[in-house]
Scaffold this motif. Structure first.
Motif, PDB file in Angstrom:
ATOM      1  N   LEU A   1      13.346   5.919  10.748  1.00 10.92           N
ATOM      2  CA  LEU A   1      12.108   5.242  10.352  1.00 10.92           C
ATOM      3  C   LEU A   1      12.493   4.337   9.179  1.00 10.92           C
ATOM      4  N   SER A   2      12.902   3.114   9.463  1.00 10.51           N
ATOM      5  CA  SER A   2      13.280   2.153   8.422  1.00 10.51           C
ATOM      6  C   SER A   2      13.340   0.805   9.118  1.00 10.51           C
ATOM      7  N   LYS A   3      13.738  -0.243   8.376  1.00  4.74           N
ATOM      8  CA  LYS A   3      13.843  -1.532   9.058  1.00  4.74           C
ATOM      9  C   LYS A   3      15.205  -1.696   9.738  1.00  4.74           C
ATOM     10  N   GLU A   4      15.934  -0.584   9.899  1.00  5.51           N
ATOM     11  CA  GLU A   4      17.238  -0.608  10.579  1.00  5.51           C
ATOM     12  C   GLU A   4      17.107  -1.188  11.988  1.00  5.51           C
ATOM     13  N   PHE A   5      15.947  -0.957  12.640  1.00  8.08           N
ATOM     14  CA  PHE A   5      15.769  -1.469  14.010  1.00  8.08           C
ATOM     15  C   PHE A   5      15.853  -3.008  14.033  1.00  8.08           C
TER      16      PHE A   5
ATOM     17  N   LYS B   1      -4.272   6.658   8.550  1.00 11.18           N
ATOM     18  CA  LYS B   1      -4.401   5.575   9.532  1.00 11.18           C
ATOM     19  C   LYS B   1      -4.359   4.238   8.793  1.00 11.18           C
ATOM     20  N   PHE B   2      -3.660   3.259   9.361  1.00 10.11           N
ATOM     21  CA  PHE B   2      -3.563   1.942   8.737  1.00 10.11           C
ATOM     22  C   PHE B   2      -4.819   1.136   9.039  1.00 10.11           C
ATOM     23  N   MET B   3      -5.446   0.613   7.994  1.00 12.81           N
ATOM     24  CA  MET B   3      -6.640  -0.215   8.141  1.00 12.81           C
ATOM     25  C   MET B   3      -6.251  -1.678   7.914  1.00 12.81           C
ATOM     26  N   LYS B   4      -6.290  -2.472   8.970  1.00  9.99           N
ATOM     27  CA  LYS B   4      -5.896  -3.878   8.854  1.00  9.99           C
ATOM     28  C   LYS B   4      -6.881  -4.641   7.971  1.00  9.99           C
ATOM     29  N   ALA B   5      -6.341  -5.346   6.982  1.00 11.48           N
ATOM     30  CA  ALA B   5      -7.188  -6.183   6.118  1.00 11.48           C
ATOM     31  C   ALA B   5      -7.588  -7.443   6.875  1.00 11.48           C
ATOM     32  N   ASP B   6      -8.609  -8.115   6.388  1.00  8.57           N
ATOM     33  CA  ASP B   6      -9.051  -9.376   6.978  1.00  8.57           C
ATOM     34  C   ASP B   6      -7.978 -10.436   6.713  1.00  8.57           C
ATOM     35  N   VAL B   7      -7.410 -10.992   7.783  1.00  7.40           N
ATOM     36  CA  VAL B   7      -6.350 -11.995   7.606  1.00  7.40           C
ATOM     37  C   VAL B   7      -6.790 -13.386   8.074  1.00  7.40           C
ATOM     38  N   SER B   8      -8.110 -13.610   8.149  1.00  8.59           N
ATOM     39  CA  SER B   8      -8.589 -14.915   8.604  1.00  8.59           C
ATOM     40  C   SER B   8      -8.182 -16.010   7.616  1.00  8.59           C
TER      41      SER B   8
ATOM     42  N   GLN C   1       0.817  -1.221   0.000  1.00  6.22           N
ATOM     43  CA  GLN C   1       0.000   0.000   0.000  1.00  6.22           C
ATOM     44  C   GLN C   1       0.853   1.273   0.000  1.00  6.22           C
ATOM     45  N   ILE C   2       2.013   1.254   0.645  1.00  7.35           N
ATOM     46  CA  ILE C   2       2.906   2.426   0.556  1.00  7.35           C
ATOM     47  C   ILE C   2       3.409   2.562  -0.874  1.00  7.35           C
ATOM     48  N   ALA C   3       3.903   1.442  -1.448  1.00  9.24           N
ATOM     49  CA  ALA C   3       4.494   1.494  -2.792  1.00  9.24           C
ATOM     50  C   ALA C   3       3.480   1.954  -3.836  1.00  9.24           C
ATOM     51  N   THR C   4       2.261   1.396  -3.786  1.00  9.43           N
ATOM     52  CA  THR C   4       1.267   1.757  -4.813  1.00  9.43           C
ATOM     53  C   THR C   4       0.771   3.188  -4.623  1.00  9.43           C
TER      54      THR C   4
ATOM     55  N   GLU D   1       4.008  -3.873  14.859  1.00 12.98           N
ATOM     56  CA  GLU D   1       3.545  -2.546  15.332  1.00 12.98           C
ATOM     57  C   GLU D   1       4.436  -1.433  14.781  1.00 12.98           C
ATOM     58  N   ARG D   2       5.758  -1.696  14.702  1.00  4.05           N
ATOM     59  CA  ARG D   2       6.667  -0.690  14.150  1.00  4.05           C
ATOM     60  C   ARG D   2       6.377  -0.434  12.663  1.00  4.05           C
ATOM     61  N   TYR D   3       6.085  -1.507  11.942  1.00  4.62           N
ATOM     62  CA  TYR D   3       5.756  -1.339  10.517  1.00  4.62           C
ATOM     63  C   TYR D   3       4.470  -0.528  10.336  1.00  4.62           C
ATOM     64  N   ILE D   4       3.486  -0.760  11.213  1.00  3.81           N
ATOM     65  CA  ILE D   4       2.242   0.026  11.144  1.00  3.81           C
ATOM     66  C   ILE D   4       2.544   1.497  11.433  1.00  3.81           C
ATOM     67  N   GLU D   5       3.411   1.738  12.425  1.00  4.29           N
ATOM     68  CA  GLU D   5       3.833   3.115  12.746  1.00  4.29           C
ATOM     69  C   GLU D   5       4.523   3.754  11.535  1.00  4.29           C
ATOM     70  N   LEU D   6       5.382   2.966  10.867  1.00  9.10           N
ATOM     71  CA  LEU D   6       6.061   3.462   9.657  1.00  9.10           C
ATOM     72  C   LEU D   6       5.028   3.856   8.605  1.00  9.10           C
ATOM     73  N   TYR D   7       4.050   2.990   8.375  1.00  9.31           N
ATOM     74  CA  TYR D   7       3.012   3.252   7.372  1.00  9.31           C
ATOM     75  C   TYR D   7       2.303   4.582   7.669  1.00  9.31           C
TER      76      TYR D   7
END
Length: 315
Positions: free
Chosen positions: A245-249, A293-300, A62-65, A280-286
């Motif tokens: 703010l990267s995957k450096e952590f 706001k990040f909307m979690k998709a259905d992951v069932s 979603q960030i890339a697109t 949670e960090r990735y959501i914060e990055l988004y």
């Protein structure tokens, strides 16, 4: 733990082949259609971690697109549709075998080379008297050759790329021009969010009509490094580490646990609790990068959801 998608085995109508990258699965369909599934796999030091990170694929896709749409007035791209939170569909291209890395600040790989005494990176001079995370007078382009699976990308100069016929001179000059324009726009978008786009990489391909287009990902935390703008100058003056703010952590956690992707090293086990914190960090990055706001998709059942959405689009 939420469900994750770490591997796919789809068989879409008109499917010709599939390529499994470190993070993305790329399906080539008839009529020059390319379908890219962003998985929840996490890669660091060119090694894929054993467990997936919940929502990471959705976040990257979603960030890339979104960033592709925010830059399409400057540079044409491969994207035609986003039928599912984890899926991008576009035009199949012949990818250039170079990654266009552009750096506005002396961080990461550039800083490590500088500390080792090097003042030329990929044929580009770096000024004397700089310290880590200082801003370059002008952004520098430091390309890398695209590695095959498992190999490390290698630094290469513009001169070598052209001399070795990896990219023609005319095409390479176009890639440089597009890279600078994208980085300028990315920096402006970041600035509005209180961020600094430190460095990033872009990948390009050529359509069968011979048009150069932007492909893969753009301005994601996996392909880019961001600093928080607030307090940047004060931290530089005091010689303190910048707030990133990267995957450096994740890389830092792996280093602390004795892993840097070197031969004989074992990937440390990530507990479910640690994986949740990475998610949670990735959501914060988004939310910081997009301002939304990040909307979690259905992951069932992610696989069934993706298949249903893609088949509905292809009809």
């Amino acid at each position: 733990m939420s469900n994750t998608i770490v591997a796919t085995d789809f068989n879409f109508p008109g499917q010709k082949k599939v390529y499994h990258g470190k993070v993305r699965e790329v399906y080539t369909l008839e009529n020059d259609i390319l379908l890219m599934v962003s998985t929840d796999r996490l890669s660091a030091f060119d090694v894929v971690m054993p467990k997936g990170i919940p929502y990471k694929g959705q976040i990257l896709n979603q960030i890339a697109t979104k960033m592709m749409k925010d830059t399409e007035d400057l540079v044409p791209n491969w994207l035609t549709a986003v039928p599912d939170p984890n899926v991008a569909i576009g035009v199949a291209c012949d990818p250039f075998k170079v990654e266009m890395v552009i750096r506005g600040y002396m961080s990461g790989h550039a800083a490590r080379e500088y500390k080792a005494g090097k003042r030329i990176l990929c044929g580009v001079a770096m000024p004397e008297g700089m310290k880590e995370n200082d801003k370059f007078p002008e952004p520098i382009i430091t390309p890398a050759t695209k590695a095959e699976m498992g190999d490390h990308d290698e630094d290469i100069s513009r001169e070598d790329i052209i001399a070795r016929g990896i990219v023609s001179e005319n095409d390479y000059l176009q890639l440089e021009d597009y890279t600078r324009k994208l980085f300028q726009r990315g920096s402006e978008i970041a600035s509005k969010r209180g961020l600094i786009l430190v460095d990033t990489k872009y990948e390009f391909g050529k359509t069968k009509e011979g048009k150069i287009v932007l492909i893969d990902e753009i301005h994601t935390p996996d392909s880019s490094r961001y600093f928080y703008a607030e307090g940047y100058s004060e931290r530089q003056q005091k010689g303190e580490a910048q707030k990133q703010l990267s995957k450096e952590f994740v890389r830092q956690w792996l280093i602390q646990n004795g892993f840097q992707g070197l031969e004989g090293q074992k990937v440390p086990t990530m507990s479910d609790e640690y994986i949740e914190t990475v998610s949670e960090r990735y959501i914060e990055l988004y939310e910081n990068i997009t301002g939304e706001k990040f909307m979690k998709a259905d992951v069932s059942n992610i696989h069934i959801r993706i298949e249903k959405n893609v088949l509905s689009y292809l009809k």
